[in-house]
Write a protein that holds these residues in place. Structure first.
Motif, PDB file in Angstrom:
ATOM      1  N   GLY A 104       0.823  -1.107  -0.088  1.00 59.51           N
ATOM      2  CA  GLY A 104       0.172  -0.101  -0.023  1.00 59.51           C
ATOM      3  C   GLY A 104       0.808   1.399   0.020  1.00 59.51           C
ATOM      4  O   GLY A 104       0.258   2.328   0.380  1.00 59.51           O
ATOM      5  N   LEU A 105       2.147   1.022  -0.325  1.00 58.46           N
ATOM      6  CA  LEU A 105       2.956   2.413  -0.386  1.00 58.46           C
ATOM      7  C   LEU A 105       3.704   2.537  -1.826  1.00 58.46           C
ATOM      8  O   LEU A 105       4.729   3.231  -1.880  1.00 58.46           O
ATOM      9  CB  LEU A 105       4.037   1.897   0.383  1.00 58.46           C
ATOM     10  N   ARG A 129      -4.514  -6.786   1.090  1.00 55.01           N
ATOM     11  CA  ARG A 129      -4.080  -5.447   1.404  1.00 55.01           C
ATOM     12  C   ARG A 129      -3.649  -5.259   2.942  1.00 55.01           C
ATOM     13  O   ARG A 129      -4.318  -6.153   3.672  1.00 55.01           O
ATOM     14  CB  ARG A 129      -5.126  -4.288   0.877  1.00 55.01           C
ATOM     15  N   LEU A 130      -2.808  -4.462   3.210  1.00 57.12           N
ATOM     16  CA  LEU A 130      -2.612  -4.213   4.534  1.00 57.12           C
ATOM     17  C   LEU A 130      -3.477  -3.131   5.421  1.00 57.12           C
ATOM     18  O   LEU A 130      -3.953  -2.146   4.917  1.00 57.12           O
ATOM     19  CB  LEU A 130      -1.174  -3.252   4.630  1.00 57.12           C
ATOM     20  N   VAL A 139      -8.023 -15.965   5.531  1.00 58.52           N
ATOM     21  CA  VAL A 139      -7.907 -14.917   4.657  1.00 58.52           C
ATOM     22  C   VAL A 139      -6.868 -13.938   4.552  1.00 58.52           C
ATOM     23  O   VAL A 139      -6.835 -13.054   4.140  1.00 58.52           O
ATOM     24  CB  VAL A 139      -9.277 -14.109   4.547  1.00 58.52           C
ATOM     25  N   GLY A 140      -5.837 -14.430   5.479  1.00 59.05           N
ATOM     26  CA  GLY A 140      -4.923 -13.315   5.762  1.00 59.05           C
ATOM     27  C   GLY A 140      -3.809 -13.804   6.880  1.00 59.05           C
ATOM     28  O   GLY A 140      -4.089 -14.579   7.376  1.00 59.05           O
ATOM     29  N   GLU A 141      -2.975 -12.777   7.273  1.00 59.34           N
ATOM     30  CA  GLU A 141      -2.220 -13.159   8.294  1.00 59.34           C
ATOM     31  C   GLU A 141      -1.670 -11.676   8.917  1.00 59.34           C
ATOM     32  O   GLU A 141      -1.456 -10.539   8.395  1.00 59.34           O
ATOM     33  CB  GLU A 141      -0.885 -13.617   7.787  1.00 59.34           C
ATOM     34  N   VAL A 142      -1.508 -11.691  10.134  1.00 60.26           N
ATOM     35  CA  VAL A 142      -1.145 -10.911  11.041  1.00 60.26           C
ATOM     36  C   VAL A 142       0.347 -10.450  10.772  1.00 60.26           C
ATOM     37  O   VAL A 142       1.430 -11.610  10.843  1.00 60.26           O
ATOM     38  CB  VAL A 142      -1.373 -11.065  12.665  1.00 60.26           C
ATOM     39  N   THR A 143       0.721  -9.137  10.882  1.00 58.87           N
ATOM     40  CA  THR A 143       2.195  -8.959  10.596  1.00 58.87           C
ATOM     41  C   THR A 143       2.867  -8.146  11.802  1.00 58.87           C
ATOM     42  O   THR A 143       3.766  -8.477  12.160  1.00 58.87           O
ATOM     43  CB  THR A 143       2.397  -7.938   9.270  1.00 58.87           C
ATOM     44  N   TYR A 160      -1.992  -8.551   6.508  1.00 64.47           N
ATOM     45  CA  TYR A 160      -2.307  -8.358   5.144  1.00 64.47           C
ATOM     46  C   TYR A 160      -3.916  -9.215   4.919  1.00 64.47           C
ATOM     47  O   TYR A 160      -3.589 -10.483   5.553  1.00 64.47           O
ATOM     48  CB  TYR A 160      -1.130  -9.278   4.366  1.00 64.47           C
ATOM     49  N   VAL A 161      -4.760  -8.911   4.298  1.00 58.56           N
ATOM     50  CA  VAL A 161      -6.041  -9.622   4.282  1.00 58.56           C
ATOM     51  C   VAL A 161      -6.626  -9.367   2.836  1.00 58.56           C
ATOM     52  O   VAL A 161      -6.358  -8.355   2.242  1.00 58.56           O
ATOM     53  CB  VAL A 161      -7.290  -8.960   5.389  1.00 58.56           C
ATOM     54  N   ASP A 162      -6.985 -10.538   2.526  1.00 63.20           N
ATOM     55  CA  ASP A 162      -7.649 -10.517   1.058  1.00 63.20           C
ATOM     56  C   ASP A 162      -8.581  -9.510   0.765  1.00 63.20           C
ATOM     57  O   ASP A 162      -9.360  -9.100   1.587  1.00 63.20           O
ATOM     58  CB  ASP A 162      -8.462 -11.966   0.940  1.00 63.20           C
ATOM     59  N   ALA A 163      -8.376  -8.951  -0.330  1.00 67.51           N
ATOM     60  CA  ALA A 163      -9.369  -7.938  -0.952  1.00 67.51           C
ATOM     61  C   ALA A 163     -10.650  -8.437  -0.676  1.00 67.51           C
ATOM     62  O   ALA A 163     -10.835  -9.556  -1.206  1.00 67.51           O
ATOM     63  CB  ALA A 163      -8.911  -7.342  -2.404  1.00 67.51           C
ATOM     64  N   GLY A 164     -11.442  -7.527  -0.316  1.00 61.45           N
ATOM     65  CA  GLY A 164     -12.898  -8.010  -0.186  1.00 61.45           C
ATOM     66  C   GLY A 164     -13.315  -8.589   1.125  1.00 61.45           C
ATOM     67  O   GLY A 164     -14.491  -8.512   1.468  1.00 61.45           O
ATOM     68  N   ALA A 165     -12.433  -9.013   1.841  1.00 59.39           N
ATOM     69  CA  ALA A 165     -12.776  -9.543   3.364  1.00 59.39           C
ATOM     70  C   ALA A 165     -12.818  -8.497   4.310  1.00 59.39           C
ATOM     71  O   ALA A 165     -11.650  -8.218   4.703  1.00 59.39           O
ATOM     72  CB  ALA A 165     -11.800 -10.788   3.623  1.00 59.39           C
ATOM     73  N   ASP A 166     -13.770  -8.045   4.632  1.00 57.40           N
ATOM     74  CA  ASP A 166     -14.032  -6.718   5.224  1.00 57.40           C
ATOM     75  C   ASP A 166     -14.684  -6.705   6.377  1.00 57.40           C
ATOM     76  O   ASP A 166     -14.380  -6.023   7.558  1.00 57.40           O
ATOM     77  CB  ASP A 166     -14.704  -5.546   4.357  1.00 57.40           C
ATOM     78  N   SER A 167     -15.396  -7.968   6.728  1.00 59.33           N
ATOM     79  CA  SER A 167     -16.148  -8.151   7.843  1.00 59.33           C
ATOM     80  C   SER A 167     -16.348  -9.298   8.326  1.00 59.33           C
ATOM     81  O   SER A 167     -15.868 -10.384   7.580  1.00 59.33           O
ATOM     82  CB  SER A 167     -17.657  -7.438   7.655  1.00 59.33           C
ATOM     83  N   GLY A 168     -16.750  -9.570   9.517  1.00 57.26           N
ATOM     84  CA  GLY A 168     -16.619 -10.955   9.944  1.00 57.26           C
ATOM     85  C   GLY A 168     -15.336 -11.593  10.111  1.00 57.26           C
ATOM     86  O   GLY A 168     -15.153 -12.807   9.988  1.00 57.26           O
ATOM     87  N   LEU A 169     -14.353 -10.790  10.694  1.00 59.08           N
ATOM     88  CA  LEU A 169     -13.141 -11.383  10.739  1.00 59.08           C
ATOM     89  C   LEU A 169     -12.496 -11.692  11.986  1.00 59.08           C
ATOM     90  O   LEU A 169     -13.165 -11.462  13.093  1.00 59.08           O
ATOM     91  CB  LEU A 169     -12.052 -10.421  10.076  1.00 59.08           C
ATOM     92  N   ALA A 170     -11.741 -12.754  12.141  1.00 58.30           N
ATOM     93  CA  ALA A 170     -11.179 -13.287  13.366  1.00 58.30           C
ATOM     94  C   ALA A 170      -9.761 -13.398  13.206  1.00 58.30           C
ATOM     95  O   ALA A 170      -9.194 -13.555  12.205  1.00 58.30           O
ATOM     96  CB  ALA A 170     -12.041 -14.360  13.668  1.00 58.30           C
ATOM     97  N   VAL A 171      -8.901 -13.547  14.373  1.00 59.67           N
ATOM     98  CA  VAL A 171      -7.680 -13.860  14.210  1.00 59.67           C
ATOM     99  C   VAL A 171      -7.804 -15.325  15.048  1.00 59.67           C
ATOM    100  O   VAL A 171      -8.335 -15.325  16.164  1.00 59.67           O
ATOM    101  CB  VAL A 171      -6.796 -12.987  14.951  1.00 59.67           C
ATOM    102  N   ASP A 172      -6.919 -16.396  14.455  1.00 61.41           N
ATOM    103  CA  ASP A 172      -6.685 -17.535  15.227  1.00 61.41           C
ATOM    104  C   ASP A 172      -5.668 -17.455  16.188  1.00 61.41           C
ATOM    105  O   ASP A 172      -4.406 -17.586  15.875  1.00 61.41           O
ATOM    106  CB  ASP A 172      -6.440 -18.759  14.192  1.00 61.41           C
ATOM    107  N   ILE A 173      -6.124 -17.157  17.626  1.00 58.17           N
ATOM    108  CA  ILE A 173      -5.001 -17.048  18.571  1.00 58.17           C
ATOM    109  C   ILE A 173      -4.918 -18.354  19.376  1.00 58.17           C
ATOM    110  O   ILE A 173      -5.828 -18.642  19.903  1.00 58.17           O
ATOM    111  CB  ILE A 173      -5.598 -15.781  19.531  1.00 58.17           C
ATOM    112  N   ARG A 174      -3.864 -19.226  19.008  1.00 54.97           N
ATOM    113  CA  ARG A 174      -3.658 -20.317  19.349  1.00 54.97           C
ATOM    114  C   ARG A 174      -4.850 -21.331  19.765  1.00 54.97           C
ATOM    115  O   ARG A 174      -5.138 -21.901  20.620  1.00 54.97           O
ATOM    116  CB  ARG A 174      -2.900 -20.101  20.801  1.00 54.97           C
TER     117      ARG A 174
END
Lengths: 361, 129
Positions: free
Chosen positions: A254-255, A284-285, A309-313, A329-343
């Motif tokens: 994005g830079l 996108r970041l 749909v992505g990975e935490v940096t 970095y998250v797939d374009a279009g994945a804007d809602s209903g997101l979660a992070v798999d924390i262990r």
């Protein structure tokens, strides 16, 4: 064995927790990193950044050499000003992000990340070969001390006659601070106003003490790398190795605005970057704000309906928001209903645009 | 040098155990050394009351600005009480690790093995710091 900075004894006297960072022995924190973070947001913090690389490019064609070596248009830079830019490989992959200061018509200082400094110096030497310009890594001769936070100007003004009020963001001027020659730059990596002081290595200790004495009545605290990382994360600033890597182009991050295709002549990576500049990157970041108290961290998967749909940096608890935050970095279009798999547990996240924190100007 | 009270038992995972000599129920927390290594603790997850645990089971986690570490059951038995105050204010782990920063209580079953004396724990941490 990690290399100490010229301020190592000062850090030990302050009771710092020291850590290896990019081959350097650096202060992680002096006491509570949360208190250090708050001091920078509310008053001021004092940082030893002597691990950063200072590479000088000098000569009649120094500007042209940097135009070829980097993605920015450095020959157009006015002396006394600075630019955020990048060095990429032939495929357009980011090798490092840099700040370039133009010190004079024929003199530039390239500030590189500690972990990449040797590589950057080597690449610049190679890329400048056809130009009338000399490349010299002077990192060992310099210490870098940063004063960051809303009270920075008041504090620094007690030690210098330099025109700080007239010094713009991303500008630098040679001056005298507490009787010692310094390049005074209005730059930083915290999201606050502040200054970076490039000084001779042997001047680092007396200058540090002078800044501490001048700053303590204003609430200045010594601040370590831990708070520096949470401050830059809140400010949405990328860290090489986390948000930036050789696998990504500036556009992926994005830079793309740092890539100056309209500058004259070829530059390393031009062809590869021309080819992708109008593509829609797959990911996108973005910023993520946690709804729970568990902290997303570097490398954790971002999921939507159980699918990655992505990975935490980068991720950390945010002082300013009172919640954990992350860049990902998250797939374009994945804007809602997101979660992070924390262990193994899917922790819900809200997507936000960067930065998380913007200071009041 | 971190504070290592001489009336507690310790584990290699930097936990302390209080009350082992007195009877059935022990109190567990993390040591001052661990708290210093972690930095500011921002999140504590504890087991549920009533859970049966074996010595060495992962029963929770302590998360700081920079890292996350598991909490292991230093003894086997049943969790009888957890410290809600430390969940609500994880900073207690840093400010009072042996007092208000306690984590949970266990009704001990069986004979805990391999717990360290204060002297042994001092030797362990002086090697790591």
């Amino acid at each position: 064995m990690s290399r100490p900075t010229p301020l190592r004894d000062v850090h030990e006297d302050l009771g710092a927790t020291l850590t290896d960072f990019a081959g350097w022995l650096m202060p992680l924190r002096y006491g509570s990193e949360s208190a250090e973070h708050r001091a920078v947001r509310e008053a001021a913090g004092l940082f030893d950044l002597s691990h950063m690389g200072e590479i000088f490019v000098t000569g009649p064609q120094a500007g042209e050499a940097l135009d070829y070596a980097l993605v920015g248009h450095l020959s157009a830079l006015t002396p006394g000003r600075a630019r955020y830019t990048m060095i990429v490989n032939e495929r357009g992959g980011v090798l490092d992000d840099l700040i370039v200061y133009r010190l004079g018509d024929e003199e530039f200082m390239v500030v590189a990340n500690a972990s990449n400094c040797e590589m950057v110096a080597g690449e610049l030497t190679e890329r400048a070969r056809a130009y009338d310009a000399a490349v010299e890594d002077r990192s060992d001769q310099y210490a870098l001390i940063a004063v960051q936070g809303p009270r920075s100007q008041e504090i620094l003004a007690t030690l210098t006659d330099a025109d700080l009020a007239g010094l713009k963001y991303y500008a630098g001027l040679p001056g005298v601070v507490d009787g010692r020659r310094a390049l005074i730059a209005r730059t930083g990596y915290t999201g606050e106003d502040g200054f970076e002081l490039f000084v001779a290595a042997q001047d680092a200790v007396p200058l540090w003490h002078a800044l501490m004495t001048a700053g303590e009545p204003h609430g200045l605290k010594p601040a370590g790398l831990s708070s520096r990382d949470t401050l830059r994360l809140e400010a949405g600033m990328p860290l090489y190795g986390n948000e930036l890597s050789a696998a990504l182009t500036p556009f992926d991050a994005g830079l793309g605005r740092v890539v100056k295709f309209d500058k004259p002549g070829d530059f390393v990576g031009r062809q590869a970057l021309e080819a992708v500049k109008d593509d829609q990157p797959r990911r996108r970041l973005v910023g993520l704000v946690a709804r729970t108290r568990r902290v997303p961290r570097h490398g954790y998967p971002v999921t939507k309906d159980g699918v990655v749909v992505g990975e935490v940096t980068s991720g950390a608890p945010s002082q300013s928001l009172g919640k954990p935050i992350a860049m990902a970095y998250v797939d374009a279009g994945a804007d809602s209903g997101l979660a992070v798999d924390i262990r193994g547990s899917q922790e819900p996240m809200d997507l936000v645009e960067l930065p998380f924190y913007r200071r009041n100007k | 040098m971190s504070n290592i009270p001489d009336d507690l038992s310790y584990t290699k995972e930097h936990e302390w155990v209080a009350g082992l000599d007195d009877g059935l129920t022990v109190t567990v927390g993390v040591t001052a050394f661990a708290a210093e290594q972690l930095g500011d603790v921002v999140y504590v997850q504890l087991p549920e009351v009533g859970t049966s645990v074996e010595q060495g089971d992962s029963v929770g986690e302590v998360e700081s600005t920079k890292s996350v570490n598991e909490i292991y059951a230093p003894v086997g038995g049943e969790i009888t009480e957890v410290n809600q105050a430390v969940v609500d204010d994880p900073g207690l782990v840093n400010s009072d690790p042996y007092g208000e920063g306690w984590m949970f209580k266990v009704r001990v079953e069986g004979d805990p093995e391999d717990l360290l004396s204060p002297e042994e724990y001092t030797a362990l941490t002086s090697g790591e710091s």
